[in-house]
Design an enzyme around this catalytic site. Structure first.
Site, PDB file in Angstrom:
ATOM      1  N   ASP A 247      91.568  75.660  35.719  1.00 46.18           N
ATOM      2  CA  ASP A 247      91.968  76.663  36.706  1.00 46.18           C
ATOM      3  C   ASP A 247      93.484  76.772  36.686  1.00 46.18           C
ATOM      4  OD1 ASP A 247      91.396  78.424  39.122  1.00 46.18           O
ATOM      5  OD2 ASP A 247      92.729  76.933  40.022  1.00 46.18           O
ATOM      6  N   GLU A 339      89.389  81.102  32.925  1.00 53.00           N
ATOM      7  CA  GLU A 339      89.067  82.367  33.570  1.00 53.00           C
ATOM      8  C   GLU A 339      89.612  83.536  32.758  1.00 53.00           C
ATOM      9  OE1 GLU A 339      88.946  82.325  38.247  1.00 53.00           O
ATOM     10  OE2 GLU A 339      90.699  81.227  37.561  1.00 53.00           O
ATOM     11  N   CYS A 407      80.947  77.114  46.342  1.00 51.49           N
ATOM     12  CA  CYS A 407      80.877  75.653  46.360  1.00 51.49           C
ATOM     13  C   CYS A 407      80.370  75.164  45.007  1.00 51.49           C
ATOM     14  CB  CYS A 407      79.948  75.186  47.480  1.00 51.49           C
ATOM     15  SG  CYS A 407      79.743  73.387  47.543  1.00 51.49           S
ATOM     16  N   CYS A 410      76.718  73.124  45.670  1.00 48.04           N
ATOM     17  CA  CYS A 410      75.447  73.765  46.021  1.00 48.04           C
ATOM     18  C   CYS A 410      75.419  75.264  45.750  1.00 48.04           C
ATOM     19  CB  CYS A 410      75.125  73.523  47.502  1.00 48.04           C
ATOM     20  SG  CYS A 410      76.277  74.321  48.656  1.00 48.04           S
ATOM     21  N   CYS A 426      82.533  73.273  52.655  1.00 49.31           N
ATOM     22  CA  CYS A 426      81.211  73.886  52.526  1.00 49.31           C
ATOM     23  C   CYS A 426      80.391  73.572  53.769  1.00 49.31           C
ATOM     24  CB  CYS A 426      80.510  73.365  51.276  1.00 49.31           C
ATOM     25  SG  CYS A 426      78.851  74.072  51.029  1.00 49.31           S
ATOM     26  N   CYS A 429      76.502  72.094  52.463  1.00 54.24           N
ATOM     27  CA  CYS A 429      76.266  70.708  52.025  1.00 54.24           C
ATOM     28  C   CYS A 429      77.364  69.758  52.494  1.00 54.24           C
ATOM     29  CB  CYS A 429      76.136  70.648  50.511  1.00 54.24           C
ATOM     30  SG  CYS A 429      77.627  71.138  49.618  1.00 54.24           S
ATOM     31  N   ASP A 436      91.552  74.268  44.315  1.00 54.32           N
ATOM     32  CA  ASP A 436      91.713  74.492  42.877  1.00 54.32           C
ATOM     33  C   ASP A 436      90.765  73.617  42.053  1.00 54.32           C
ATOM     34  OD1 ASP A 436      93.720  76.316  43.448  1.00 54.32           O
ATOM     35  OD2 ASP A 436      95.297  74.799  43.371  1.00 54.32           O
TER      36      ASP A 436
END
Length: 517
Positions: A247, A339, A407, A410, A426, A429, A436
């Site tokens: 990232d 990305e 997330c 999950c 999250c 979960c 990042d």
């Protein structure tokens, strides 16, 4: 697996004062030759436009006139033949009074290697072809504009020299000496031992050399045809590490889904050196000194060189950091996932229009500067070829996948996550993780191999019309396909019957027929 690839070896030169003059003379000759070739092409284009306009004024429809008029655009062979007829020679054209008689375009041609002219003619042909291919939609990437002339003082000082590989004139005389035709033996700042040994083993053959100036230094990029033993699969060490998600950002140069080393003390966060910020004070001082000088003065030229030197030093530091990071990623992991960032859109100005000026212009300008300082496009370019060199593969995440809002444990998405939220919480979960790092793990999970995304033969994720070629997968908000071009309102352009946006197509006789794009 043995493969024949093109590989460039770049060296910093340490020329003598006379060699400095020769390098500048060759760069000037290449710039002049490019402008000369482009001028002949533009003249042919203007001739075609005038002929079409004349037929239109006589009552013929514009579409029919475009089909009737055929004007061949001169290529390298035609340009070179024409120049040989008119160039003259300062050694034989001098009159008894010492003058050169009739004005000739370049009577000094014999002082410069002929390949500096020929390579410039090739570059002009390529620039013209890129413009035509972009208009026809056969060239991937952003639209290429009408070719422009190179201005002294603004254009990059560079030239390219070719040679006969069976009778090489571009060669290494030692680990610290490079022979350039016409210029002579130039000393190198660094050693050329690696390239010399490859040539000695018969694994590499020098094809050409490109000499360019950056800052206060001259560089030679020696292009070699190399028989490389490229691995067709990752090594055992790379298989053990598997895939890593990368990232890219501003706070950290890169955040990895797993550390570079297996050591537990190694962090997955790669710090951002912030090269521009460290050089801000020195750069501001140099630019203030430049603004106090008068245009055309010697002091202004000196101040400009000082500013260029600072920018060049920043570029060298940035390149060093990126090369070190990309090599580590390509050699230590079987797959590298990144990305598909739209860098030009991320760094677009927020100035807006005169009627509706943008907000937070200064803040956006600072963010743009910070993003460009990390050079995400250059990092991806290096990963593209280094993964092929070292047996690993490159995977690319869909541009529209919400990697920061999803997330990694999950799959729950938080649509209200803002840039100010540096930690992802999250509610499904109860996972709490750095924003990042969460994005890096999502990139590693959902990226698709780059070979499945590339536009044919171009190595890009956009086709010729600017629309992205996306992999199947989840997409935030059901985003539809759209062009990656500037969507800001364009200025009204008065209609023209013959404008630069004109295509030339070859007919059966080899002539070029003009047709509107």
């Amino acid at each position: 697996m043995q493969q024949e690839i093109l590989k460039a070896f770049r060296f910093a030169l340490d020329p003598t004062p006379s060699q400095l003059e020769g390098l500048a003379q060759h760069a000037g000759a290449a710039r002049w030759a490019f402008n000369h070739a482009l001028g002949m092409k533009v003249a042919a284009h203007q001739q075609w436009r005038s002929a079409v306009q004349e037929l239109v004024d006589n009552g013929m429809s514009e579409a029919q006139a475009r089909k009737e008029v055929r004007v061949p655009v001169p290529t390298k062979a035609v340009v070179q033949k024409h120049l040989n007829q008119i160039k003259g020679d300062s050694r034989g054209d001098a009159l008894p009074d010492g003058s050169l008689g009739p004005e000739r375009p370049c009577p000094w041609w014999h002082e410069v290697n002929t390949h500096a002219f020929q390579s410039a003619f090739i570059d002009a042909d390529r620039a013209w072809k890129n413009w035509l291919d972009s208009l026809k939609g056969t060239r991937a990437g952003r639209r290429v504009g009408y070719p422009r002339f190179k201005k002294k003082g603004r254009a990059r000082e560079a030239f390219r020299l070719h040679h006969n590989v069976k009778q090489p004139t571009v060669r290494l005389e030692s680990y610290r000496r490079l022979r350039l035709p016409t210029i002579g033996s130039v000393r190198l700042h660094d050693t050329a031992k690696r390239m010399s040994r490859s040539i000695g083993r018969g694994d590499a053959v020098i094809q050409s050399v490109t000499v360019s100036r950056a800052g206060q230094r001259w560089y030679a990029s020696v292009l070699c045809k190399v028989n490389a033993d490229l691995p067709d699969q990752p090594t055992r060490r790379q298989w053990d590490r598997g895939r890593v998600g990368v990232d890219l950002g501003v706070k950290h140069l890169a955040v990895l889904s797993q550390p570079l080393e297996t050591d537990a003390a190694t962090t997955a966060f790669v710090s951002n050196p912030r090269h521009i910020r460290k050089a801000e004070q020195q750069l501001a001082k140099a630019q203030r000194a430049l603004s106090r000088t008068q245009k055309g003065s010697a002091r202004r030229a000196k101040a400009r060189r000082r500013v260029g030197r600072v920018h060049h030093e920043v570029a060298v530091r940035r390149s060093t950091v990126l090369h070190a990071l990309t090599k580590q990623l390509a050699t230590r992991f079987a797959e590298v996932a990144i990305e598909d960032l739209h860098v030009s859109g991320m760094t677009r100005s927020s100035s807006g229009t005169p009627d509706k000026p943008g907000r937070h212009v200064k803040q956006k300008a600072g963010l743009n500067r910070a993003i460009l300082d990390t050079a995400p496009g250059e990092l991806r370019r290096q990963l593209t070829y280094k993964t092929r060199w070292y047996g690993s593969t490159l995977a690319v995440l869909d541009r529209w996948f919400p990697s920061s809002k999803t997330c990694s444990a999950c799959g729950w998405q938080n649509p209200r996550l803002t840039l100010a939220d540096r930690t992802f919480h999250c509610t499904n979960c109860s996972t709490t993780i750095d924003r990042d790092l969460n994005a890096a793990r999502n990139i590693a999970q959902h990226a698709v191999l780059a070979d499945q995304l590339l536009a044919p033969g171009r190595g890009e994720t956009q086709n010729a019309r600017g629309a992205p070629i996306r992999p199947p997968g989840p997409r935030a908000g059901g985003q539809e396909a759209m062009k990656r071009e500037d969507t800001s309102p364009a200025r009204p352009v008065p209609p023209q019957r013959s404008d630069p946006l004109t295509l030339f197509t070859l007919d059966d006789t080899g002539h070029e027929t003009a047709k509107r794009a």
